[in-house]
Design a protein around this motif. Structure first.
Motif, PDB file in Angstrom:
ATOM      1  N   THR A  86       0.878  -1.300   0.102  1.00 58.40           N
ATOM      2  CA  THR A  86      -0.076   0.014  -0.025  1.00 58.40           C
ATOM      3  C   THR A  86       0.832   1.205   0.003  1.00 58.40           C
ATOM      4  O   THR A  86       0.665   2.213  -0.022  1.00 58.40           O
ATOM      5  CB  THR A  86      -0.876  -0.026   1.274  1.00 58.40           C
ATOM      6  OG1 THR A  86      -0.255   0.053   2.214  1.00 58.40           O
ATOM      7  CG2 THR A  86      -1.740  -1.273   0.967  1.00 58.40           C
ATOM      8  N   ARG A  87       2.015   1.086  -0.075  1.00 56.61           N
ATOM      9  CA  ARG A  87       3.033   2.273  -0.109  1.00 56.61           C
ATOM     10  C   ARG A  87       4.252   1.944  -0.964  1.00 56.61           C
ATOM     11  O   ARG A  87       4.976   0.923  -0.746  1.00 56.61           O
ATOM     12  CB  ARG A  87       3.414   2.423   1.362  1.00 56.61           C
ATOM     13  CG  ARG A  87       4.560   3.378   1.448  1.00 56.61           C
ATOM     14  CD  ARG A  87       4.085   5.183   1.034  1.00 56.61           C
ATOM     15  NE  ARG A  87       5.260   5.814   0.901  1.00 56.61           N
ATOM     16  CZ  ARG A  87       4.818   7.072   0.637  1.00 56.61           C
ATOM     17  NH1 ARG A  87       3.801   7.704   0.514  1.00 56.61           N
ATOM     18  NH2 ARG A  87       6.015   8.126   0.245  1.00 56.61           N
ATOM     19  N   THR A  88       4.479   2.704  -1.865  1.00 56.86           N
ATOM     20  CA  THR A  88       5.826   2.650  -2.515  1.00 56.86           C
ATOM     21  C   THR A  88       6.173   4.127  -2.933  1.00 56.86           C
ATOM     22  O   THR A  88       5.499   5.031  -2.913  1.00 56.86           O
ATOM     23  CB  THR A  88       5.672   1.870  -3.992  1.00 56.86           C
ATOM     24  OG1 THR A  88       6.736   1.653  -4.604  1.00 56.86           O
ATOM     25  CG2 THR A  88       4.350   2.463  -4.823  1.00 56.86           C
ATOM     26  N   GLU A  89       7.546   4.610  -3.666  1.00 61.57           N
ATOM     27  CA  GLU A  89       7.858   5.721  -3.922  1.00 61.57           C
ATOM     28  C   GLU A  89       7.309   6.198  -5.125  1.00 61.57           C
ATOM     29  O   GLU A  89       6.739   7.345  -5.164  1.00 61.57           O
ATOM     30  CB  GLU A  89       9.448   5.643  -3.865  1.00 61.57           C
ATOM     31  CG  GLU A  89      10.191   5.754  -2.661  1.00 61.57           C
ATOM     32  CD  GLU A  89      11.758   6.026  -2.784  1.00 61.57           C
ATOM     33  OE1 GLU A  89      11.876   7.304  -2.646  1.00 61.57           O
ATOM     34  OE2 GLU A  89      12.370   5.080  -2.873  1.00 61.57           O
ATOM     35  N   VAL A  90       7.256   5.228  -6.011  1.00 60.42           N
ATOM     36  CA  VAL A  90       6.812   5.563  -7.441  1.00 60.42           C
ATOM     37  C   VAL A  90       5.700   4.691  -7.995  1.00 60.42           C
ATOM     38  O   VAL A  90       5.947   3.423  -7.836  1.00 60.42           O
ATOM     39  CB  VAL A  90       8.007   5.868  -8.273  1.00 60.42           C
ATOM     40  CG1 VAL A  90       7.374   6.243  -9.584  1.00 60.42           C
ATOM     41  CG2 VAL A  90       8.959   6.683  -7.871  1.00 60.42           C
ATOM     42  N   VAL A  91       4.319   5.157  -8.268  1.00 62.48           N
ATOM     43  CA  VAL A  91       3.552   4.583  -9.042  1.00 62.48           C
ATOM     44  C   VAL A  91       3.598   4.739 -10.460  1.00 62.48           C
ATOM     45  O   VAL A  91       3.554   6.230 -10.831  1.00 62.48           O
ATOM     46  CB  VAL A  91       2.224   4.785  -8.736  1.00 62.48           C
ATOM     47  CG1 VAL A  91       1.151   4.127  -9.591  1.00 62.48           C
ATOM     48  CG2 VAL A  91       1.892   3.857  -7.103  1.00 62.48           C
ATOM     49  N   VAL A  92       3.898   4.001 -11.571  1.00 60.63           N
ATOM     50  CA  VAL A  92       4.027   4.175 -12.841  1.00 60.63           C
ATOM     51  C   VAL A  92       2.781   3.399 -13.529  1.00 60.63           C
ATOM     52  O   VAL A  92       2.564   2.641 -13.341  1.00 60.63           O
ATOM     53  CB  VAL A  92       5.106   3.388 -13.511  1.00 60.63           C
ATOM     54  CG1 VAL A  92       5.298   3.697 -15.012  1.00 60.63           C
ATOM     55  CG2 VAL A  92       6.483   3.852 -12.958  1.00 60.63           C
ATOM     56  N   VAL A  93       1.826   4.392 -14.147  1.00 59.18           N
ATOM     57  CA  VAL A  93       0.630   4.155 -14.732  1.00 59.18           C
ATOM     58  C   VAL A  93       0.814   3.740 -16.236  1.00 59.18           C
ATOM     59  O   VAL A  93       1.183   4.544 -16.943  1.00 59.18           O
ATOM     60  CB  VAL A  93      -0.454   5.259 -14.547  1.00 59.18           C
ATOM     61  CG1 VAL A  93      -1.744   4.724 -15.005  1.00 59.18           C
ATOM     62  CG2 VAL A  93      -0.470   5.616 -13.148  1.00 59.18           C
ATOM     63  N   GLY A  94       0.660   2.472 -16.454  1.00 59.47           N
ATOM     64  CA  GLY A  94       0.866   2.015 -17.891  1.00 59.47           C
ATOM     65  C   GLY A  94       1.787   0.923 -17.837  1.00 59.47           C
ATOM     66  O   GLY A  94       3.067   1.367 -17.768  1.00 59.47           O
ATOM     67  N   GLY A  95       1.739  -0.163 -18.605  1.00 59.05           N
ATOM     68  CA  GLY A  95       2.706  -1.291 -18.767  1.00 59.05           C
ATOM     69  C   GLY A  95       2.882  -1.449 -20.278  1.00 59.05           C
ATOM     70  O   GLY A  95       3.251  -2.653 -20.545  1.00 59.05           O
ATOM     71  N   TYR A 135       5.587   9.773  -5.797  1.00 60.13           N
ATOM     72  CA  TYR A 135       5.690  10.305  -7.013  1.00 60.13           C
ATOM     73  C   TYR A 135       4.593   9.579  -8.255  1.00 60.13           C
ATOM     74  O   TYR A 135       4.673   8.249  -7.831  1.00 60.13           O
ATOM     75  CB  TYR A 135       7.026  10.439  -7.676  1.00 60.13           C
ATOM     76  CG  TYR A 135       7.998  10.882  -6.869  1.00 60.13           C
ATOM     77  CD1 TYR A 135       8.255  12.619  -6.744  1.00 60.13           C
ATOM     78  CD2 TYR A 135       8.944  10.248  -5.871  1.00 60.13           C
ATOM     79  CE1 TYR A 135       8.921  13.030  -5.804  1.00 60.13           C
ATOM     80  CE2 TYR A 135       9.779  10.688  -4.922  1.00 60.13           C
ATOM     81  CZ  TYR A 135       9.759  12.138  -5.047  1.00 60.13           C
ATOM     82  OH  TYR A 135      10.679  12.801  -4.071  1.00 60.13           O
ATOM     83  N   VAL A 136       4.255  10.174  -9.259  1.00 60.27           N
ATOM     84  CA  VAL A 136       3.503   9.311 -10.215  1.00 60.27           C
ATOM     85  C   VAL A 136       3.836   9.579 -11.553  1.00 60.27           C
ATOM     86  O   VAL A 136       4.074  10.825 -11.740  1.00 60.27           O
ATOM     87  CB  VAL A 136       1.860   9.935  -9.753  1.00 60.27           C
ATOM     88  CG1 VAL A 136       1.098   9.083 -10.981  1.00 60.27           C
ATOM     89  CG2 VAL A 136       1.334   9.360  -8.688  1.00 60.27           C
ATOM     90  N   VAL A 137       3.983   8.787 -12.283  1.00 61.64           N
ATOM     91  CA  VAL A 137       4.537   9.097 -13.477  1.00 61.64           C
ATOM     92  C   VAL A 137       3.392   8.384 -14.521  1.00 61.64           C
ATOM     93  O   VAL A 137       2.981   7.189 -14.335  1.00 61.64           O
ATOM     94  CB  VAL A 137       5.839   8.076 -13.963  1.00 61.64           C
ATOM     95  CG1 VAL A 137       6.199   8.173 -15.555  1.00 61.64           C
ATOM     96  CG2 VAL A 137       6.830   8.297 -13.138  1.00 61.64           C
ATOM     97  N   ALA A 138       2.852   8.995 -15.294  1.00 61.01           N
ATOM     98  CA  ALA A 138       1.748   8.782 -16.337  1.00 61.01           C
ATOM     99  C   ALA A 138       2.470   8.155 -17.428  1.00 61.01           C
ATOM    100  O   ALA A 138       2.886   9.055 -18.537  1.00 61.01           O
ATOM    101  CB  ALA A 138       0.874   9.932 -16.619  1.00 61.01           C
TER     102      ALA A 138
END
Length: 427
Positions: free
Chosen positions: A4-13, A127-130
Motif C-alpha cells: 500500500t506504499r511505494t515511492e513511485v507509481v507508474v501507470v501503464g505497462g 511520485y506518479v508517472v503517467a
C-alpha cells in the motif's frame, strides 16, 4: 493490493512504463507499474493483424536487449514486439501488476505524496508517472454523421480486409497507419480512395542505409520541436513487406485514388479540400531534401556508399493528382466503409493535477509536469522527435528517473533544528 506504499507509481505497462521501471530499478527507487490489461496490450489488440514495426529490429528496441529470432534489418511483427516487452519485463524483474485499473490519483492534503485509487485498493506514493502514451482515445472528425449509410471505423478498430463489408473503401489520413491500411486493402482487391494531408515521407532505405540510420546521423531524431507550421504533419513510412518507401505518385498509378483532406459531407456526398497535389508535392520535396542531406553527409565523410540515382525518379503524376476530385458520392462510388486514420487524443481524466491545458493536454517540460511530483512519459515530441518511438522513450525515461532522484534528494534533506543552529552560531 499487498503493498500500500511505494515511492513511485507508474501507470501503464507498455514500452514507456517498462522503460521507466528499468531506470527506477537501476537507481534503487521502489516502485510499481500498474497495467489495466496485459503487458504491451496496445501492440496485441490495438493494431491491425499484419502490422510490423516501422523501424528495423536493430533500431526499434531498448539498448539492453535485441529481438530474438529476427534479422537486424527485418521488421518485427506486432506479436513479436509484445513478446519482446514480456521478455524485457522478466529480464529486469520489473514489478508490473497487470489487470489493475487506475481509477483516480489525487494529491494528499496536509502530507506529502499522492493517493492512487485502483481496482484492487489504494496505494500511497511520493511520485506518479503517467506512462499511458498518446494513443488513448481514437479521434474521428465530426464530418460524416454516425447515422450515415456507410460503415465507419477508426484505424485502431481495423484488423484485416475480411472484417469489412463487401464494397470499396475510403481511408482518411495518410500517415503510416492510413497508407499501410489503404495499400493492404488495395492489394486485397478493393477499390480504395485515400485522403492525403500534409506529411513527411523519408526514404525507407537510401544508399544502403535505413531511414532510421539517416535520421540519426543527420541529427534529425534530436530535433526538440517540429518546425513552425508542421505541428500536425504526419510521417508516412512503412516496414510492410520488408520495408517500402511510401510514394504517393506510385500508389496513384497503381490504382489508389488520392484525394485531398475530407472537409464536409451532405446527402451522401463527401467533399475534399483542393490540396492533394500540393500535399504530395511537399512530401516529395521533403523526401528529396533528405536525399540531398544524405549525399552531402556521404561526401563530407568520404564514405564508400553505393550510388542510387534511381531513388530520385518520382515518376509521372497519376490522373487523380493531375485532375483531383473535389467531391465523391460514396454510394455511387460503391464505398461501403470509411476508415478514419486520424489519430488519437489523450485521456488523463484519472489524474487530478494542476498540469493540464483547456483541452486536457499535459503541460510539462521534457515530461516534468507543472505540478510537482507528477511526470509524463511516451508523448510525441516530449523531449525530441524520437520520444514516442521505442528507443526514444527509453532515453526519456532515463531523464525522468534522474529528475525523480533529484527530488528525492531534496526531500531527504533535514534542516538543522533551532538548538543546533544556536550551537553552531556560538561555536
Amino acid at each position: 493490493m499487498q503493498n500500500t506504499r511505494t515511492e513511485v507509481v507508474v501507470v501503464g505497462g507498455g514500452q514507456a512504463g517498462i522503460a521507466m521501471s528499468e531506470h527506477l530499478g537501476q537507481r534503487g527507487i521502489s516502485h510499481v507499474v500498474l497495467e489495466k490489461d496485459r503487458i504491451a496490450e496496445r501492440w496485441r489488440t490495438g493494431r491491425w493483424d499484419s502490422l510490423v514495426a516501422n523501424g528495423p529490429a536493430w533500431h526499434d528496441r531498448f539498448p539492453n536487449r535485441e529481438f530474438s529470432g529476427i534479422e537486424p534489418e527485418s521488421f518485427a511483427g506486432k506479436d513479436q514486439v509484445a513478446q519482446y516487452f514480456e521478455e524485457y519485463v522478466a529480464q529486469i524483474g520489473a514489478p508490473v501488476r497487470t489487470g489493475v485499473q487506475v481509477n483516480r490519483v489525487t494529491r494528499n492534503q496536509g502530507r506529502p505524496g499522492f493517493t492512487v485509487e485502483t481496482s484492487e485498493g489504494s496505494i500511497e506514493a511520493s511520485y506518479v508517472v503517467a506512462a499511458t502514451g498518446p494513443f488513448q482515445n481514437p479521434v474521428i472528425p465530426q464530418i460524416v454523421p454516425a447515422d450515415a449509410p456507410v460503415n465507419q471505423i477508426h484505424s485502431s478498430g481495423y484488423r484485416n480486409p475480411d472484417q469489412l463489408p463487401a464494397g470499396n473503401v475510403l481511408v482518411v489520413g495518410a500517415g503510416s497507419s492510413g497508407v499501410q491500411i489503404a495499400d493492404e486493402l488495395h492489394r486485397s482487391g478493393r477499390q480504395v480512395h485515400l485522403a492525403v494531408g500534409p506529411h513527411d515521407r523519408p526514404p525507407r532505405r537510401y544508399r544502403g542505409q535505413d531511414f532510421c540510420w539517416w535520421l540519426g546521423v543527420l541529427n534529425k531524431w534530436e530535433m526538440s520541436a517540429p518546425p513552425q507550421g508542421a505541428e500536425h504533419v504526419t510521417i508516412a513510412v512503412s516496414g510492410a513487406r520488408g520495408g517500402q518507401t511510401v510514394n504517393f505518385r506510385a500508389l496513384g498509378r497503381q490504382g489508389i485514388t488520392l484525394v485531398g483532406r475530407a472537409s464536409s459531407y451532405r446527402d451522401g456526398v463527401l467533399r475534399f479540400d483542393p490540396d492533394v497535389a500540393q500535399n504530395v508535392a511537399r512530401g516529395d520535396a521533403n523526401y528529396l531534401s533528405i536525399l540531398d542531406e544524405a549525399d552531402a553527409y556521404i561526401e563530407r565523410n568520404g564514405l564508400d556508399f553505393p550510388q542510387e540515382p534511381e531513388a530520385r525518379e518520382l515518376g509521372e503524376l497519376p490522373a487523380c493528382l493531375a485532375d483531383p476530385l473535389a467531391e465523391l458520392d460514396l454510394a455511387a462510388a460503391g464505398i461501403t466503409t470509411v476508415i478514419w486514420a486520424t489519430g488519437f487524443s489523450v485521456d488523463y481524466s484519472w489524474l487530478e493535477a494542476d498540469t493540464f491545458d483547456e483541452r486536457g493536454r499535459p503541460r510539462h517540460q521534457k515530461g516534468v509536469a507543472q505540478e510537482a511530483g507528477v511526470y509524463f512519459l511516451g508523448l510525441p515530441w516530449q523531449s525530441r522527435r524520437g520520444s514516442s518511438f521505442i528507443w526514444g522513450v527509453w532515453h526519456d525515461a532515463q531523464y525522468i528517473a534522474d529528475q525523480i532522484g533529484i527530488q528525492r534528494a531534496y526531500a531527504a534533506h533535514q534542516p538543522m533544528t533551532a538548538s543546533a543552529l544556536s550551537s553552531a552560531a556560538s561555536a
